[in-house]
Each structure stands twice: as C-alpha cells, then as structure tokens.
Design a protein around this motif. Structure first.
Motif, PDB file in Angstrom:
ATOM      1  N   ARG A  76       4.813   7.181  -7.756  1.00  0.00           N
ATOM      2  CA  ARG A  76       4.317   5.871  -7.226  1.00  0.00           C
ATOM      3  C   ARG A  76       5.605   6.280  -5.606  1.00  0.00           C
ATOM      4  NH1 ARG A  76       0.213   7.361  -8.995  1.00  0.00           N
ATOM      5  NH2 ARG A  76      -1.449   5.285  -9.979  1.00  0.00           N
ATOM      6  N   LYS A  77       4.835   5.574  -4.831  1.00  0.00           N
ATOM      7  CA  LYS A  77       6.062   5.585  -3.040  1.00  0.00           C
ATOM      8  C   LYS A  77       5.360   4.927  -2.578  1.00  0.00           C
ATOM      9  CE  LYS A  77       7.508   9.411  -1.230  1.00  0.00           C
ATOM     10  NZ  LYS A  77       8.057  10.150  -0.236  1.00  0.00           N
ATOM     11  N   PHE A 118      18.916  -8.531 -10.951  1.00  0.00           N
ATOM     12  CA  PHE A 118      19.015  -7.139  -9.975  1.00  0.00           C
ATOM     13  C   PHE A 118      18.549  -6.005 -10.424  1.00  0.00           C
ATOM     14  CE2 PHE A 118      20.830  -4.532  -7.285  1.00  0.00           C
ATOM     15  CZ  PHE A 118      21.065  -3.696  -7.818  1.00  0.00           C
ATOM     16  N   PHE A 119      17.496  -5.213  -9.856  1.00  0.00           N
ATOM     17  CA  PHE A 119      17.550  -3.902  -9.897  1.00  0.00           C
ATOM     18  C   PHE A 119      17.051  -2.879  -9.305  1.00  0.00           C
ATOM     19  CE2 PHE A 119      14.243  -6.077 -12.945  1.00  0.00           C
ATOM     20  CZ  PHE A 119      14.194  -7.430 -12.686  1.00  0.00           C
ATOM     21  N   THR A 120      17.946  -2.289 -10.028  1.00  0.00           N
ATOM     22  CA  THR A 120      18.043  -0.985  -9.544  1.00  0.00           C
ATOM     23  C   THR A 120      16.473  -0.364  -8.601  1.00  0.00           C
ATOM     24  OG1 THR A 120      17.987   0.355 -10.863  1.00  0.00           O
ATOM     25  CG2 THR A 120      20.482   0.101 -10.858  1.00  0.00           C
ATOM     26  N   HIS A 121      15.574  -0.303  -9.350  1.00  0.00           N
ATOM     27  CA  HIS A 121      14.281  -0.190  -8.522  1.00  0.00           C
ATOM     28  C   HIS A 121      13.150  -0.261  -9.538  1.00  0.00           C
ATOM     29  CE1 HIS A 121      13.606   4.145 -10.359  1.00  0.00           C
ATOM     30  NE2 HIS A 121      14.899   4.064  -9.914  1.00  0.00           N
ATOM     31  N   LYS A 164      12.300   6.492  -1.576  1.00  0.00           N
ATOM     32  CA  LYS A 164      12.153   7.451  -2.742  1.00  0.00           C
ATOM     33  C   LYS A 164      11.649   7.249  -3.506  1.00  0.00           C
ATOM     34  CE  LYS A 164      16.736   7.830  -2.259  1.00  0.00           C
ATOM     35  NZ  LYS A 164      18.214   7.610  -2.996  1.00  0.00           N
ATOM     36  N   SER A 165      10.559   7.732  -3.888  1.00  0.00           N
ATOM     37  CA  SER A 165       9.144   7.762  -4.828  1.00  0.00           C
ATOM     38  C   SER A 165      10.420   6.765  -6.132  1.00  0.00           C
ATOM     39  CB  SER A 165       8.518   9.225  -5.221  1.00  0.00           C
ATOM     40  OG  SER A 165       8.949   9.766  -5.936  1.00  0.00           O
ATOM     41  N   VAL A 208       0.911  -1.524   0.043  1.00  0.00           N
ATOM     42  CA  VAL A 208       0.248  -0.624   0.099  1.00  0.00           C
ATOM     43  C   VAL A 208       1.087   1.610  -0.183  1.00  0.00           C
ATOM     44  CG1 VAL A 208      -1.912   1.467   0.836  1.00  0.00           C
ATOM     45  CG2 VAL A 208      -2.071  -1.277   1.324  1.00  0.00           C
ATOM     46  N   GLY A 209       0.258   1.676  -1.217  1.00  0.00           N
ATOM     47  CA  GLY A 209       1.452   3.396  -0.977  1.00  0.00           C
ATOM     48  C   GLY A 209       0.640   5.037  -1.223  1.00  0.00           C
TER      49      GLY A 209
END
Lengths: 334, 717
Positions: free
Chosen positions: B561-562, B642-645, B570-571, B529-530
């Motif tokens: 989104r966050k 692996f993803f940075t984000h 961070k968003s 939930v964000g």
C-alpha cells in the motif's frame, strides 16, 4: 467420576484460556531526534530537543550539543533569523518575535545524525474583547457573565482551553479545565464528552449570557476547536446573544459567543490561532491519547498510529501559534 | 468507551466451545418420503466449476461451494459457513483467525461483495465476525467469484460471494430443528398450494444469555466477570414462492438479523453494541420461451449499527447522560436482467439497475434521563445517493475448444456535490490445448462506489460504510489473471495461475480505535486515500477418490500500500500480506456400508505471518495546557509511541492443524450423524498482535484461539 470430570473441565478451561504471554523479541529499536517547537507571538521562542527512548530505556536524554537555526523564508529568499542556545533540561531558547504571515524553516544538526528540518508559517494575529455583565439576581441564567468576541479580519482555526487557578488568591493551582463548552456555530465535535450543560450535575461556571434552554450544549474534553470566520458581524446565528451597545471601537458589540466549563473562581482562557501543522498535531495527539485512555485493554487489536509529525529525518512538531490569554477570567468580580 | 474486556471475551468463547453440542431434529412429511439427498449426492468438486462435456473440462473463474464442502470444515465456533470455506481457497488471506475477515488478491475486507438473491448484505456476521448471519438450511447455492466478473456484478473490487436461497418444497413438508452452543434454530419448508405455492421459513435465536447466567456462578470463582451481560442474537428468513405458470414465477422474501450485546461494569458504565439487517425482496422470473429469461427484482435494504454508553464518572452525577452513536444505510433497488441463448454457442445478457441510498454514518446524540428527551442529533453526515448502471455481456463458446465472455457496465453515481459517470469492462477466456489441458485468462476493470472504514479485521458489522465523494472518490482496480488447468485421470484436477492487480483511491481510517467514541463523528477529517498493488501465483490441486479425498491450495503473493504522508512516500506492506498461504484438507472413509459410514477429516494451515506496527520506542510529546506531568491524564501525553513506519514487523508464521471424526448411521427410520473435532490440535498460540507492556517492560503476545474441541450430533427422521 464426577470429580475427574470437574478437574478435567477446570484443566481444559485453564489451557484454552492462556492467550496472553510474554515473549522475547528483538524489534531492532532505533533512536531518533525529537524536536518540539511551537513559535509563538512572545519575545522568546522555546524548542525542546531530546533523543527518543528505546523500549527498554527509562528516561528521555536531552540533546545538549547541536546546531539549531531558524530561518525566515520570504520571496524565495531564506534569511537566518537566529540560532537557539541550550538553557538546560532539553530546552533551547531564541530571543526573537516571529512575524505574522511569514514562513519559517528550522534546521537542526546533531552529530552523527542526518540534518533535521521542518517548515511552518506564523499565523496572523487577533484580539479578544470581553464584556462583563452584572449578575441578574432575578434570573439564574446570568452568572457574572462575560461575552467574548474574537476579532479577526480573516478566517482562522482557533483552539481554546482554560486554566484553573483555584478559588483563592494567590493561585495555588494551574490545571487545564477538563470540560468546556460554547455556543459558537462552527465547533468541531471530535472531542465530545458524554456530558451536556443541561445534565452535568457538577459545578459549571458559565461565563454568562443567556442560552436557549431547548438546545443542548455539549461539554467537550479540554479543548474547543473552532473554524472562526472573519469580521465582527459574521452570522453566528440566533443562538448567540447580540449586544447592540457600543463596543470598544464605537460599533455595536454584535454577536458574542459564550464559553462555559468546569472553571474555578479564578481562571484564564487561552485562545490560539494555530498553523495547519500544529492543528493536525493537537488533534492526532488528542485522538491517540483518548484511544489509549479508553481502550487500553483493547488497543492491541487496532492498528497502531503515531501523532502527526512534520519533522524531516526526525520526529515531533514544528508549528506556530498566535496566542491570546484572557486573564482574570474571574467569575467573582465583574 | 470499552466495549468489552478482551480477557472476558476469550473466556466466553471458551465456555461456548466446551459446551458445543449440536443436535438436529428433522421430521419428514407423511405423504411422501423425501430422498435422502446426502446418499445420492454426486461428489462435488471444489475446484473451479467443472462442466463435463466429452471428457473435456471447462474451467470458469468461480468456485461453486457445496453444503458438503462447508460441513467438512472444522470451525472454532462449531458451525461452519461459506466464509470459513472460502478462507481455504487460493488468493484468499485471512484476518483475525476464526472470524469472517477475507482479503482477496490484496483487496480490503470492504472490497468483497456479498449478496443474497442479488441484494447486497452489509452486515454479514453474528458475534463480532465469528459466524454467519445466514442459517445453512436456507442457502441453496454459494458461488464465489474472484475474476472475470459478469456484467451484473458491480460495486466491488475483489470478490463476489453470491448466495442463492432455497425455495420451499412444493410437494413435501420438511421441518428441521437445530440446537447448538450458540444458536437454536428451526426451519420449515412446505407447500401452501401443492405444486404452486411454497413457503420456506427459518428462525435462529441465541441462548448465550441463558448459558452465561447458568454458568456465571461457577465461572465467577475463576474469572473477573461483568456484573451483567446480555446478548440478543437472532435471524429470521421467510420466502414465499409462487409458480404462476410455466413461464412466470414470483418470489417474495424477508430477512432480518439482529445482534445486541449489553454489558454492565459496576460503577463505571453500561455499554451496548448492536447491528441489524432488514432485507425485503421481490423477484419476478419470466421465461417467454426456452431461450429467454428475464429476472426483475425490487428490494428494500436497511442496515444499521449502534453503540450506546451510559457513563458514570462521579458520584455527584445522579442521572448520567446516555450517548448514542449510530450509522445506517437504507437502500431501495430496482433491477432487471435479461438472458438470451441464441444457440449452443452464443449467449447474451443485458440489464439495468437503479439504487437509491441514504447513508448516515456516525450520528451522535445525547439523551437526558433527567429531562427525558433527546437533543441535538448530529446528522451532518447524512447523504442521499443514486447509483445506476446499464450492463451487457456476450458469451461465445466453441465446445471443447474455447470460450469467451466480454462484459461491460456503465455506472452513474450521484452523491452529495459529487457525480461521476464510469465504465467498466471485464473479460474471460478459455482455450483447450488438449482434451485435458487448457489455459484461461481474465481481465477486470472494476469500480467501487462505497468505502468501508475498517475497524478490527474480523469482518464484523461495526465497520463504517460511507459513499464516495470529492475527498474520497470511487475505488478502482485493474486485475489480470493468466492460468492453466488440467486433469490427470478422472479423479485429479489441477490449476495454476498468476495475477496482477493495481488499486487506487483505497481508503484507510487510522482512528479505528476511536470508533467507539465521539471522535468518529468527525471521521471525514481522518481518512487517508492511497493506492495498492498485488501480484502472485495461485495453485489448486484436488483428488477425489473412493475413500481418500484431498485438496491442496497454495498462494504466493505480495501486496503493498502507499499513502501520502506515510513512510516518506514509499510503499508499506499491506497488513495481511501473507507471502505464503498453504491450506491442505483431506478426508478418509474408514468404513462404508448401507447402514454405517465413518471416517476422518483433517485440515492443515500454514501461512506467513501478517504485518504489525511495533513501536521502536517512544518520544517526548505534549498537548497544550498540560503542564503537570504527574497527573493521571498526562500518562499517555508525555510519551508518544514511535514507529519507523506502519506495518513494520512481520509476525511469526501461522500454523494450525485440525482433525475430525464423523460417524453416519442410517437406520430404518432415524439417521444419526456424529461429528467430533479438535480445532488447533497443536494448541499453537498463533500470535495476532504484539504489544509493549510498559509496566513490566516486556513484549507480550496476544493469541485468539488455542486448542478447542467441537462436538456435533445430528438426528434426522
């Protein structure tokens, strides 16, 4: 004319069907430090430390030089427990037995990288008692039974899996049991397979005791994840066999739950009481593995995900697990 | 559990498009000749609703979509629908191209509400999101609201697509038949009692299975096909309208849509996906006098989706187990809305609604073929909920000067161990600076009580819908809009405005890839939930001339989104945060006289790419118990992506150009319309996703829709 139409049709079909193609892409691949360490109730702790692979790399490169320290955190004080030493093949070792109920902090310092750290808490211990039952030749439901009782004085999250050692001694294999089932009431169904005990025609070795035929026991992939409540006499419910004969502490055995699965004649069962981080890591790892295995052709349409990681400035898992191995889960002898 | 091989899926769409031929047969009653409304239809503007009063224009925050607007769209599937048109409007971002996914002002797909005669439609598409479940012939009006919502709009966060069905004709019998590549349909509109009771019936069914079987032999030479594929797709609508007297009308309608896709891969599995809508609705309209209108509605709504698999993994298994995963929503709704016009300046409306729902997301059951019974249906996700509201609205208008609308709702939601009382306020205002220039503003505080766990962004009907609870409370949004509108001469209209929107309690389901397996049973443990934030500028210009008409829609926006635990707090960019969205459509009449009209249509789309999550590499992973790194099962265990984000890579921009030609021939007794179009003339392979081919050590791009021709032939007599 008809020939031209056919050719045109085939050409158009060929053109409009070309929707997967190779491309040159610079994704600015980066490299992070991977830390995998699960504290256990053994006397030696193992940590795996290596660099992540870029997309074009072949092998994982171990980190051979680092400062890896374990701290114990109690009452707002942090005490150095020990320093891991490199033993080869990405493995770092520390001779130490963690204490149940204690918080631990892991710090890893690798040259040219920011300090990596993570926290976990060592779960409390438990024991497992088993009782064997002789085979009842007049009933096909009893097959060299073993009932299990997990003895805890607190609620915990248990993971259970089996390792098959083969049908002869000495063991020639050590492979995880692929399908496993139980009648424990608080079973997580996230990893249901498509089979049940009733209709799986492959070989199922039941660790025993009767189960009610009108109910279906689903076979799970590899693991059983239980929310196991405290105490001997928790309300497992009518599905479980209750043995009123005296147990090891003089009290009656009480309710026992069975474990059944695709065991070989010689097997062992591993019980794990895991920390919340490790619990989440196993579950997310399983979900990712399952999605990739089943939807490998389709997975590019979904959002990509990572397994849970609690490593700050790195990747991997720092967790803890109190383990109990039920050895000689041997259905030949009793 | 593979639902289908995507190579096969692409080829299937290709075949349908290549054979896209649509003919419409219409017959008219012999007692009266119905006016051809196409000839006499006033050109309808696609800008926000325009009321012409004393040469001044009054702009409201909604788009009124006409049949003409929809027909001008060149669709990949050969059949346009309101959603395809909405996707070209300002503030709207699209998901997978060609599908029904829309993201309005930074919201999710599930934040859009679609209603048919006031009843919520949960599964709104056929064919995995590629086409609408509603036959165009049954829709009278389509209104698209993006802000300044009225008091009766609720349980949404982004937009309301309001569909109003036609009434049957009270005087004339009208029959329509339509045959296309994907659907065969018939519509009957007739009086049962002249000037009193009418009926409208529409039915569509898909010939997909027969087409596939007819072409299978030829296609098998070139493609790898399933051993069996069947598709059962239909929709049915019926509406009975009774004009009791000048003050009372009664309408009863029935709607059912069904999609079922079944394919069999030899020695592997038999898989099926299906979804179903059933809506029964009764509406009583009461007009005590010319100032009052009281509309009372009672409806039953049943939406369900199902997946099924019969899996064979071993020759020792004589009779495999059938596994079913199903979700359903059942609702009974009662509502009443009263409208009163005090005078030309002041209007009010007030009402109430009570909705009782049973949600059952993701049940799982096993059926034993040997023992021939079903066991252990997992219904631990079943919940009963109540959603009620009272609402009121006040409108004040000083003609040619300004108008104001203030709307309020008080919602009560009662769920499983969760209750909430929640107010909502909406505001809309217009002010005319000059006769041809004005400003408008909207303010909306919105709440949505149902969450959609989104799978693939196609707007398809297998997304899971779940009610709010303590873990995932109702989603909320605050939206502000300020803009200006103007007209230049009689033919050109402009609007320009900016919006800002914040959202909270947005739900994200990361395990969407496991929607088709048992993991989905434990969906509650997987949701996150964000919050979200979106802001941007929206521009719309339209010119409608005698021969040449054009429309330009442009959006410049940013949406983030966050989520807790992601990206160090961070968003991250929203997946479909397209910074620039440009849609240009034009039509030119080459020739027009009493008998013949022909011309050209064209549409150009240029948008920024969406965001994807591209892995930066892999890292060493493990699962307890797996020690043998050489086994097949370990293939995806030892190496984890692996993803940075999430959403870390901006895809290339999306460009598409469509062209079309139309020809209308008006005969003495027969009217013909021919439409020929080419979707994606440039054959640009717009990338939907990128993935790493670990076998070939290369990146690959997946595109969905390349160049596609469409042909439509319409006969009316």
């Amino acid at each position: 004319m008809q020939g031209k139409i056919t050719i045109l049709f085939i050409a158009v079909v060929f053109i409009v069907s070309s929707c997967i193609e190779e491309i040159n892409l610079n994704t600015k691949d980066s490299q992070v430090i991977t830390v995998n360490c699960i504290l256990t109730n053994s006397s030696q702790q193992v940590l795996k430390l290596c660099y992540s692979k870029k997309n074009s790399d072949v092998n994982f490169v171990p980190v051979t030089k680092a400062d890896v320290r374990l701290y114990c955190a109690k009452n707002y004080d942090t005490t150095l427990v020990g320093t891991f030493y490199y033993s080869g093949d990405s493995k770092w070792l520390l001779n130490y037995t963690p204490q149940s109920g204690t918080d631990y902090i892991l710090n890893v310092k690798v040259e040219n990288y920011v300090l990596i750290s993570a926290k976990t808490s060592m779960p409390r211990g438990f024991s497992v008692e088993t009782k064997s039952y002789p085979p009842n030749l007049s009933s096909s439901e009893y097959i060299n039974a073993k009932g299990c009782k997990v003895i805890t004085d607190y609620d915990c999250t248990l993971w259970i899996y089996g390792k098959n050692k083969g049908n002869i001694i000495p063991s020639t294999t050590n492979k995880i049991v692929s399908l496993i089932s139980t009648n424990h009431n608080n079973l997580d169904n996230f990893n249901l397979s498509t089979f049940t005990l009733n209709n799986y025609n492959g070989e199922i070795k039941n660790n025993g005791l009767s189960y009610y035929s009108e109910l279906t026991f689903y076979l799970h992939n590899y693991y059983l994840r239980l929310e196991h409540p405290q105490g001997y006499t928790n309300s497992y419910g009518y599905r479980l066999f209750s043995d009123n004969s005296p147990g090891p502490d003089g009290n009656s055995w009480g309710p026992l739950f069975i474990i059944a699965g695709t065991f070989t004649d010689y097997a062992e069962i591993e019980f794990m009481n895991v920390s919340p981080e490790y619990d989440r890591y196993i579950k997310t790892s399983y979900n990712l593995w399952k999605a990739k295995k089943d939807e490998s052709d389709f997975s590019s349409l979904f959002d990509s995900q990572m397994a849970f990681s609690n490593i700050e400035n790195g990747i991997g898992i720092f967790g803890a697990s109190f383990n109990y191995t039920l050895e000689n889960f041997n259905l030949v002898q009793y | 559990m593979k639902i289908f091989n995507h190579y096969f899926f692409r080829r299937l769409i290709t075949v349908y498009i290549l054979f896209s031929i649509s003919s419409t047969l219409q017959s008219q009653g012999v007692d009266t000749l119905k006016l051809n409304t196409e000839k006499h239809k006033i050109k309808e503007y696609t800008l926000r609703e325009i009321y012409v009063t004393s040469n001044r224009y009054f702009s409201k925050p909604l788009y009124k979509i006409s049949e003409k607007n929809i027909k001008a769209i060149i669709s990949a599937m050969g059949e346009a629908d309101p959603i395809k048109y909405i996707q070209t409007l300002p503030g709207v971002s699209t998901g997978i191209e060609g599908t029904s996914a829309i993201y309005v002002r930074g919201g999710n797909i599930g934040n859009n509400l679609m209603t048919l005669d006031g009843v919520t439609v949960y599964g709104s598409s056929h064919l995995f999101g590629f086409t609408s479940i509603f036959a165009p012939g049954i829709i009278d009006k389509t209104d698209f609201y993006v802000g300044g919502f009225t008091s009766d709009d609720g349980n949404l966060l982004s937009s309301h697509i309001k569909l109003i069905s036609k009434d049957g004709d009270l005087k004339t019998t009208l029959t329509t038949f339509n045959v296309s590549n994907f659907l065969v349909s018939g519509t009957l509109s007739a009086p049962i009692i002249r000037d009193k009771v009418s009926i409208l019936v529409s039915a569509r069914i898909s010939p997909v299975t027969w087409e596939y079987n007819a072409l299978k032999g030829f296609l098998a030479k070139y493609f790898n096909l399933p051993d069996r594929l069947t598709a059962s797709v239909y929709d049915f609508f019926a509406k009975l309208k009774y004009d009791i007297n000048t003050q009372n009308t009664l309408a009863i309608s029935f709607f059912n849509s069904h999609d079922k896709y079944d394919y069999y891969m030899a020695d592997k599995s038999d898989d099926m996906m299906a979804w179903n809508n059933l809506i029964v609705s009764g509406v009583w309209n009461f007009f005590p006098n010319t100032n009052w209108n009281i509309k009372t509605n009672i409806s039953y709504n049943n939406f369900s989706s199902e997946q099924y698999q019969e899996k064979r993994i071993s020759t020792t298994i004589a009779e495999p187990t059938e596994i079913q995963i199903g979700s359903s929503i059942k609702e009974i709704t009662f509502s009443s809305l009263a409208k009163y016009n005090f005078n030309k300046k002041v209007k009010i409306q007030f009402g109430a609604e009570l909705k009782s729902s049973e949600f059952n997301p993701s049940t799982y059951k096993s059926i034993s073929k040997i023992l021939d019974y079903q066991n252990n249906t997992y219904e631990n996700n079943k919940s009963n909920n109540l959603l009620a509201n009272i609402n009121a609205q006040l409108e004040y208008e000083e003609q040619n000067k300004f108008s104001l609308r203030l709307a309020g709702r008080l919602n009560y939601f009662h769920g499983e161990n969760f209750n909430i009382l929640n107010p909502e306020i909406r505001f809309f205002g217009n002010y005319f600076i000059t006769q041809s220039l004005g400003i408008n503003a909207t303010v909306d505080f919105l709440t949505q009580f149902y969450h959609t766990l989104e799978g693939v962004p196609t707007g398809w009907s297998v997304d899971m819908i779940v009610p709010s609870d303590e873990q995932s409370p109702p989603e909320k949004a605050s939206q502000f809009y300020l803009g200006t509108f103007a007209n230049i001469g009689k033919m050109t209209k402009l609007s320009l405005g900016g919006f800002y929107k914040t959202m909270k309690n947005l739900v994200y389901y990361p395990d969407a890839a496991n929607f088709f397996g048992s993991t989905t049973v434990g969906w509650k443990d997987g949701i996150s939930v964000g919050t979200g934030e979106s802001y941007g500028l929206e521009f719309l210009a339209e010119k409608n001339g005698e021969r040449f008409s054009t429309r330009v829609a442009y959006t410049l926006s940013k949406t983030d989104r966050k989520f807790p635990g992601e990206n160090n707090g961070k968003s991250i960019p929203f997946k479909f945060d397209r910074r620039h969205i440009l849609n240009i459509s034009s039509s030119y009449i080459l020739k027009k006289n009493k008998k013949t009209e022909y011309g050209l249509n064209t549409a150009f789309v240029l948008t920024s790419g969406h965001y994807e999550s591209l892995k930066a590499g892999t890292y060493y992973g493990f699962m307890p118990g797996f020690d043998n790194e050489n086994s097949d099962d370990d293939k995806y265990i030892g190496e984890k992506d692996f993803f940075t984000h999430r959403n870390n890579y901006l895809m290339p921009r999306y460009i598409r150009w469509d062209i079309g030609y139309y020809l209308n021939i008006t005969g003495a007794k027969v009217n013909h319309t021919l439409n020929i179009g080419i979707y994606n003339v440039l054959n640009r392979h717009n990338a939907y996703s990128l993935y790493w081919d670990s076998d070939n050590k290369t990146w690959k791009q997946l595109s969905i829709l390349p160049i596609m021709p469409t042909v439509s032939y319409n006969i009316r007599f």
